[in-house]
Scaffold this active site. Sequence first.
Site, PDB file in Angstrom:
ATOM      1  N   PRO A 135       0.635  -0.989   0.336  1.00  0.00           N
ATOM      2  CG  PRO A 135      -0.622  -1.617   2.166  1.00  0.00           C
ATOM      3  CD  PRO A 135       0.926  -2.350   1.487  1.00  0.00           C
ATOM      4  CD  GLU A 136       3.258   2.790  -4.083  1.00  0.00           C
ATOM      5  OE1 GLU A 136       2.972   4.141  -4.462  1.00  0.00           O
ATOM      6  OE2 GLU A 136       3.517   2.257  -5.023  1.00  0.00           O
TER       7      GLU A 136
END
Length: 290
Positions: free
Chosen positions: A2-3
């Site tokens: 996840p960014e």
Amino acid sequence: MPELPEVETVANGVNQRVRGETIRSVWFSSKREPFKTPSSEMAELLPGRRIDRVYRVGKHIVVDLLPGGRAAKRTVDLQWIVHLGMTGRLLVSAAAIPLPPHTHAVATLGSGRELRFVDPRRFGRLALHKPTADENSSEGSGRKAQGRFRGPGTEPLSITGSDFIELFRGRKQAIKSALLNQKLLQGVGNIYADESLFRAGIRPRRMAGRLTRAELLSLHSAVQEVLKEAISLGGSSVSDYVDANGEKGFFQLRHRVYLRTGEPCLTCGAPIRRIVLGGRGTHYCTRCQK
Ligand SMILES: [Zn+2]
């Protein structure tokens, strides 16, 4: 992994569901890796506290906690920091829903619902951060108050163009790698680095310190545009990412280069090329990016 947009989506989703709730009790798995702060310490400090709000700092989810009871003081004196790692998920569930495999933490809330941390690969981390009383009072109540958890770098969504240019001055490093350096900009990962460089028309291997002012300004706009667009679409669903509701994001439908190796560039038709840069798969258009 996840960014920023995915972490922001999860943090916002969790915030909507648990803000104002009191942590009644906690449970932790016996695995060691997920606990940067020992689980025994968390078990001692978390119960009884009220959740003031949940938000994102870099790639971290920050849970601001207030002392429990009817304390008149509404000072955040403890923060629960969640890093999702590769496969971590933070879920808000009814207690009746069975615990998913690889659940490492459960906080039972006043409403009876549960805040659950699930992470099959165990690269995610849970920690406590204690802002000092002095620092809290000297800076007011903003999230940037000294002593609050701030993360290692600058926030890409709020950095100004001139600060952005300053960040990369003299850097003898490929711009793609510099974008991934969390001590510079926090929250930008592989997907959004590739997508931003495409939109700015800059090749990922270019040395950061040699980019022109105009190129850096264009990259600054591209980074913010890509991140905001992704947040509005709920992030990208690659691998295991889901938001607090279990909903998948849809930004991957907008990817122009990421994981599109060999497919025609949406702007010029040339095949998208994949190289490995600093150990990371990197996607770009040899015609549109100079
Ligand atoms: Zn192209």
